[in-house]
Motif scaffolding. Sequence first.
Motif, mmCIF file in Angstrom:
data_model
loop_
_atom_site.group_PDB
_atom_site.id
_atom_site.type_symbol
_atom_site.label_atom_id
_atom_site.label_comp_id
_atom_site.label_asym_id
_atom_site.label_seq_id
_atom_site.Cartn_x
_atom_site.Cartn_y
_atom_site.Cartn_z
ATOM 1 N N LYS B 76 7.684 -12.440 11.422
ATOM 2 C CA LYS B 76 8.744 -11.436 11.299
ATOM 3 C C LYS B 76 8.286 -9.995 11.499
ATOM 4 O O LYS B 76 9.058 -9.151 11.946
ATOM 5 C CB LYS B 76 9.427 -11.565 9.931
ATOM 6 N N HIS B 77 7.051 -9.686 11.128
ATOM 7 C CA HIS B 77 6.592 -8.308 11.294
ATOM 8 C C HIS B 77 5.084 -8.248 11.202
ATOM 9 O O HIS B 77 4.416 -9.282 11.151
ATOM 10 C CB HIS B 77 7.249 -7.386 10.253
ATOM 11 N N GLU B 78 4.558 -7.028 11.206
ATOM 12 C CA GLU B 78 3.110 -6.841 11.158
ATOM 13 C C GLU B 78 2.787 -5.874 10.027
ATOM 14 O O GLU B 78 3.466 -4.853 9.857
ATOM 15 C CB GLU B 78 2.632 -6.260 12.492
ATOM 16 N N ILE B 79 1.771 -6.221 9.246
ATOM 17 C CA ILE B 79 1.344 -5.345 8.166
ATOM 18 C C ILE B 79 -0.032 -4.805 8.523
ATOM 19 O O ILE B 79 -0.931 -5.560 8.884
ATOM 20 C CB ILE B 79 1.248 -6.120 6.831
ATOM 21 N N MET B 80 -0.175 -3.489 8.449
ATOM 22 C CA MET B 80 -1.465 -2.869 8.742
ATOM 23 C C MET B 80 -1.974 -2.190 7.487
ATOM 24 O O MET B 80 -1.223 -1.494 6.804
ATOM 25 C CB MET B 80 -1.301 -1.857 9.876
ATOM 26 N N VAL B 81 -3.246 -2.419 7.201
ATOM 27 C CA VAL B 81 -3.839 -1.840 5.995
ATOM 28 C C VAL B 81 -5.061 -1.029 6.383
ATOM 29 O O VAL B 81 -5.986 -1.548 7.020
ATOM 30 C CB VAL B 81 -4.263 -2.934 4.990
ATOM 31 N N ALA B 82 -5.061 0.245 6.032
ATOM 32 C CA ALA B 82 -6.217 1.096 6.285
ATOM 33 C C ALA B 82 -6.849 1.402 4.927
ATOM 34 O O ALA B 82 -6.309 2.185 4.145
ATOM 35 C CB ALA B 82 -5.804 2.377 6.987
ATOM 36 N N PRO B 83 -7.981 0.740 4.625
ATOM 37 C CA PRO B 83 -8.597 0.965 3.318
ATOM 38 C C PRO B 83 -9.488 2.198 3.322
ATOM 39 O O PRO B 83 -10.038 2.579 4.344
ATOM 40 C CB PRO B 83 -9.440 -0.299 3.114
ATOM 41 N N ASP B 84 -9.617 2.766 2.163
ATOM 42 C CA ASP B 84 -10.424 3.958 1.983
ATOM 43 C C ASP B 84 -11.212 3.718 0.705
ATOM 44 O O ASP B 84 -11.062 2.694 0.058
ATOM 45 C CB ASP B 84 -9.486 5.158 1.844
ATOM 46 N N LYS B 85 -12.039 4.681 0.298
ATOM 47 C CA LYS B 85 -12.776 4.478 -0.957
ATOM 48 C C LYS B 85 -11.826 4.378 -2.127
ATOM 49 O O LYS B 85 -11.972 3.537 -3.002
ATOM 50 C CB LYS B 85 -13.749 5.632 -1.207
ATOM 51 N N GLU B 86 -10.811 5.266 -2.130
ATOM 52 C CA GLU B 86 -9.957 5.329 -3.319
ATOM 53 C C GLU B 86 -8.548 4.805 -3.100
ATOM 54 O O GLU B 86 -7.833 4.582 -4.061
ATOM 55 C CB GLU B 86 -9.838 6.781 -3.788
ATOM 56 N N TYR B 87 -8.130 4.679 -1.849
ATOM 57 C CA TYR B 87 -6.745 4.314 -1.576
ATOM 58 C C TYR B 87 -6.639 3.280 -0.472
ATOM 59 O O TYR B 87 -7.568 3.041 0.281
ATOM 60 C CB TYR B 87 -5.949 5.553 -1.145
ATOM 61 N N LEU B 88 -5.437 2.694 -0.404
ATOM 62 C CA LEU B 88 -5.063 1.854 0.736
ATOM 63 C C LEU B 88 -3.819 2.482 1.347
ATOM 64 O O LEU B 88 -2.878 2.817 0.626
ATOM 65 C CB LEU B 88 -4.653 0.448 0.289
ATOM 66 N N LEU B 89 -3.828 2.607 2.668
ATOM 67 C CA LEU B 89 -2.594 2.985 3.345
ATOM 68 C C LEU B 89 -2.020 1.728 3.959
ATOM 69 O O LEU B 89 -2.715 1.031 4.705
ATOM 70 C CB LEU B 89 -2.885 4.031 4.433
ATOM 71 N N ILE B 90 -0.792 1.411 3.624
ATOM 72 C CA ILE B 90 -0.160 0.180 4.110
ATOM 73 C C ILE B 90 1.063 0.556 4.940
ATOM 74 O O ILE B 90 1.904 1.334 4.500
ATOM 75 C CB ILE B 90 0.277 -0.718 2.929
ATOM 76 N N VAL B 91 1.136 -0.002 6.136
ATOM 77 C CA VAL B 91 2.300 0.239 6.995
ATOM 78 C C VAL B 91 2.843 -1.111 7.441
ATOM 79 O O VAL B 91 2.087 -1.980 7.874
ATOM 80 C CB VAL B 91 1.928 1.091 8.229
ATOM 81 N N ILE B 92 4.176 -1.268 7.324
ATOM 82 C CA ILE B 92 4.818 -2.498 7.775
ATOM 83 C C ILE B 92 5.678 -2.130 8.975
ATOM 84 O O ILE B 92 6.493 -1.207 8.901
ATOM 85 C CB ILE B 92 5.697 -3.103 6.665
ATOM 86 N N GLN B 93 5.479 -2.875 10.064
ATOM 87 C CA GLN B 93 6.256 -2.554 11.252
ATOM 88 C C GLN B 93 6.755 -3.796 11.967
ATOM 89 O O GLN B 93 6.196 -4.873 11.801
ATOM 90 C CB GLN B 93 5.409 -1.726 12.229
ATOM 91 N N ASN B 94 7.812 -3.586 12.761
ATOM 92 C CA ASN B 94 8.241 -4.603 13.712
ATOM 93 C C ASN B 94 7.471 -4.331 14.978
ATOM 94 O O ASN B 94 7.698 -3.316 15.628
ATOM 95 C CB ASN B 94 9.734 -4.451 14.041
ATOM 96 N N PRO B 95 6.538 -5.207 15.362
ATOM 97 C CA PRO B 95 5.783 -4.908 16.566
ATOM 98 C C PRO B 95 6.710 -4.904 17.789
ATOM 99 O O PRO B 95 7.633 -5.682 17.843
ATOM 100 C CB PRO B 95 4.772 -6.048 16.673
ATOM 101 N N CYS B 96 6.455 -3.986 18.719
ATOM 102 C CA CYS B 96 7.276 -3.927 19.925
ATOM 103 C C CYS B 96 6.794 -5.035 20.849
ATOM 104 O O CYS B 96 5.659 -5.010 21.316
ATOM 105 C CB CYS B 96 7.113 -2.589 20.633
ATOM 106 N N GLU B 97 7.628 -6.022 21.099
ATOM 107 C CA GLU B 97 7.218 -7.144 21.947
ATOM 108 C C GLU B 97 7.331 -6.799 23.409
ATOM 109 O O GLU B 97 8.349 -6.251 23.817
ATOM 110 C CB GLU B 97 8.102 -8.362 21.626
#
Lengths: 125, 97
Positions: B76-97
Amino acid sequence: MNKWTNTGQGPGLLISSVPGPTATGLGEPQAEVEETLKRIQSHKGVIGTMVVNAEGIPIRTTLDNSTTVQYAGLLHQLTMKARSTVRDIDPQNDLTFLRIRSKKHEIMVAPDKEYLLIVIQNPCE
Amino acid sequence: MIFLVEETLKRIQSHKGVIGTMVVNAEGIPIRTTLDNSTTVQYAGLLHQLTMKARSTVRDIDPQNDLTFLRIRSKKHEIMVAPDKEYLLIVIQNPCE
């Protein structure tokens, strides 16, 4: 004799097929798998390719034994966890691909019902 | 500094196909989100655990390596996680097919 018989004995036994004409009944699909694996392995930046079965046992690999077994075990566990994360969020959803990027390289996992395809590459920066 | 963070989050959120953006701290507690509370808490908890597992997988293979990004693609979608020392950035997107 079917050269693809897998005795399933532990992680130390890796079956690599002899390329070329295959046993009766396995001809075309098998050749396609071989071609696909070759194509992926020859792609620029690809360090290694492996196929792991549902129990985490590697059945094909282009890397050495110990590296393969290590990757297979760890990535099999991680993929199961990723899959259950996706299903916990939405039981009707399912994992289709997993990309783990690290400082040194990128690991891509394509899960299937019965197998995992794992590719390790140096991403082109 | 905080202004830059806000601008970045806005920029990501306004990107085509992005469903939601969130920032999670080291304990798995969401500190910024564009989604509703219950969805955010669910994603934050589960993805925090998965990211920890991915990070330890990378380190088990090579203790001098570290996780820099994680992409979980589903039907259904794509979850991207950018980890850091203190935080996580999480983005949920509908990938463009």
